[in-house]
Structure formats: C-alpha cells, structure tokens
Design a protein around this motif. Sequence first.
Motif, PDB file in Angstrom:
ATOM      1  N   UNK A  74      34.293  30.333  36.485  1.00 43.30           N
ATOM      2  CA  UNK A  74      34.670  31.647  35.951  1.00 43.30           C
ATOM      3  C   UNK A  74      33.498  32.624  36.028  1.00 43.30           C
ATOM      4  N   UNK A  75      32.294  32.135  35.740  1.00 48.48           N
ATOM      5  CA  UNK A  75      31.119  33.011  35.817  1.00 48.48           C
ATOM      6  C   UNK A  75      30.824  33.427  37.260  1.00 48.48           C
ATOM      7  N   UNK A  76      31.018  32.500  38.201  1.00 46.54           N
ATOM      8  CA  UNK A  76      30.788  32.876  39.601  1.00 46.54           C
ATOM      9  C   UNK A  76      31.799  33.923  40.059  1.00 46.54           C
ATOM     10  N   UNK A 107      33.265  39.380  41.582  1.00 43.74           N
ATOM     11  CA  UNK A 107      34.029  40.600  41.342  1.00 43.74           C
ATOM     12  C   UNK A 107      33.131  41.779  41.049  1.00 43.74           C
ATOM     13  N   UNK A 108      32.071  41.545  40.272  1.00 41.05           N
ATOM     14  CA  UNK A 108      31.127  42.628  40.010  1.00 41.05           C
ATOM     15  C   UNK A 108      30.392  43.063  41.262  1.00 41.05           C
ATOM     16  N   UNK A 109      30.068  42.104  42.133  1.00 41.79           N
ATOM     17  CA  UNK A 109      29.400  42.452  43.389  1.00 41.79           C
ATOM     18  C   UNK A 109      30.289  43.345  44.247  1.00 41.79           C
ATOM     19  N   UNK A 110      31.561  43.011  44.332  1.00 50.51           N
ATOM     20  CA  UNK A 110      32.491  43.805  45.137  1.00 50.51           C
ATOM     21  C   UNK A 110      32.626  45.217  44.583  1.00 50.51           C
ATOM     22  N   UNK A 137      26.366  44.626  39.325  1.00 50.11           N
ATOM     23  CA  UNK A 137      25.623  43.384  39.528  1.00 50.11           C
ATOM     24  C   UNK A 137      25.088  42.805  38.231  1.00 50.11           C
ATOM     25  N   UNK A 138      25.457  43.369  37.118  1.00 52.57           N
ATOM     26  CA  UNK A 138      25.016  42.840  35.842  1.00 52.57           C
ATOM     27  C   UNK A 138      23.639  43.348  35.455  1.00 52.57           C
TER      28      UNK A 138
END
Length: 358
Positions: A104-106, A111-114, A118-119
């Motif tokens: 789930x974290x990956x 999804x954030x990268x897309x 990037x957090x």
Amino acid sequence: MSSGTAQANPADPAAGPSNGPAPAAAAAGRESTLRRLAGSPLLRLIARRVLIAIPLLLAVSILTFILLEAMPGDPARNQAGMDATAAEVEAVRQRMGLDRPAPERYLSWLGGFVTGDLGQSSVSGQPVTTLLAQRLPVTLELVGLAFVVSFVVSLPVALLAARRPGGLVDKAVMVMSMTLLAIPNFVMAILLVLVFAVVLRLLPAIGYVPLGEGLIPNLRSVILPVLALGIPIACFYARFLRGDLVEQLKSADYVDTARAKGAGPWRVLWLHAFRNSSFGLLTLVGLNVGGLIGGTVIIEQIYAMPGMGMLMLQAVGSLDTAVVQICVFIFAAVAVFANLFVDVMYAVLDPRIRYGSH
C-alpha cells in the motif's frame, strides 16, 4: 444594371468566412503530416525504446523499495529521537505512514510520483520536490561538464595518436592514459586539490557557487570536481577510439577506396574512419553514464558539492526513504534515457538501424 439580389464578392472581407475548399485542404494537409510522422522509422524506434524504458524504471522503483524495506533500522525511531518513548515512536510511525502495509505504501508513492507529489523528507521535513530543485542542477552541471571535458580531451588526442601509430605522440598518449586510468577518481580528486588548491592556490578546494552568482565564480567552484570526473573517462575514450581508428585505417575497404580517390590523411581519418568508429564510442557513452553518476556520489562528498549524490548518501544514512527512493529513480532514469539517446544516434548515423535492416 444590378439585379435585385446582391452577389457576395469572395475578395471582400465583409462578405464573411468562406466555406470553400481551403479548410478542407488544410485539414487534409494536417492529416497527411500526422500520417508521415506516425510512419517515421525514427519515431517508431523512439516509441519502442520508451515503451521498454517504462517497465524497466518501474522495476527499478520496486526493487529500490524492497531494498529500503530490508535495511536495518527504524526511520520512525530516527525521526522521533533515541530518547523517545514507544508511544512517541508509534505516533511518528503513523504520521509517516509506516504503519500501513508495504504494498500500500509503494502504491501510494507511485501515485504521488505520477501526480507530482513526492512526499516529504522524514529528516528535514521539506518537500522532496524542493530538495530536488535545489540539488539536481548541481549534479547535472557536474555530469554535463564532465562529458564535455572528456570529449574535448579525448577526440583530438585519439586522432593525433591514430595519425601515426607507434609514433612519439601515440606512445605518449598510451602511457599517459594508462597511468591516469590506474588512479581511482577519489584519489584523483585529492591530488587535484593538493596541486591546484593547496600548492598553486588557483582554485577553491571545496564549496559550490551557484550560476546565478556569476559564471566565473561558478566555473571556478566546479573545475576540480569536473576534472576528477572527466579525466578518467577522457583517457578511456582516447584509448578506445585510438585503437578503433588504427584498426579502421589498416583493414577497412572504404579507407583504401578513399585513399585511391586522392583523399588526404586527415580527411580519411576524420570523414571516413572516425564516422565508423563513432558507433563504438557512442556505446561507451551510454555505458558510462551510470558509472559517471555513481562517481558523483563520492566526488560531491570530497568537494562538498550540494548535489544529488550528497543528498542520497545523507538520506541513506538517516533512512530517509522518500528521498532515497526518488534519487535512485532519477539516477536510473538518466542512465536509461542516455541509452535511448545512444540508440537514436545510431539510427541517425546509420539508416539501416532506423529501418530495422541492421
């Protein structure tokens, strides 16, 4: 006499827009252009390479995530501090999302990268995109200038050595390149500091001056790390290119044909032998990108350059997984697309590759 019904003049701007054949012809022209682009062998080659690169980079990101999960240590404990209580560590773990399952974290990271999110760094609390904007230009400048130095040095040296194999210049080039190749780049970096910063006092030993503060101060601050990165590669290119040029001059039929037509030695060397030797050189360039990027991790530490290499090394030491993940991904992406560039250059130099016949 005029009739009761007015006739519109096509040349009159007041007559309004025309629905004649011009728009249809323009649309047909656009469709024809798109069809030609879609049928371009070079564009098809680029599309195939990009489609291969996407799953490759996805695999790199998954492998990086798995390795980070397997690393010893607890990022939540590092963030909370060694004196923090178990409840405080658990609160930090929940805030960092480490209490969720790894898949789930990956997927959340992907999804954030897309979407461009990037957090945040678990150490500094800064957005990862901000860190990249600060650090990436430094590393790109070092790598780009190192490649420029390697080509500026290696091409003329290799051509001069291949012009008279076994001559004085050729022997000097071979001895010098073998000597410099035997020196690791971190030792080369220390020797350059010793000579140019300590003894001659010509250049600064450490530190980076951004380009916005002036071109000359910026170049002075990066000359030594660029030389430490570029000199070994230049020696490697010079040795390879010299050997391939000598082989081409000795045995290639097209070289004999050019000489029979009255072409001079330098014309044969540059326009005929070098063109075919450039394929092997391009292959080396693609293979060396990864090694050059890896070298920046060490060189940036020695010269205190605030680039991606130093950022990744610091992030690994502090288990800053979000930063390590994107740093590794960017390094892999640069290496993959450098090889894509090499493939495209092959196709530009040799149409047989472009059309799939070679």
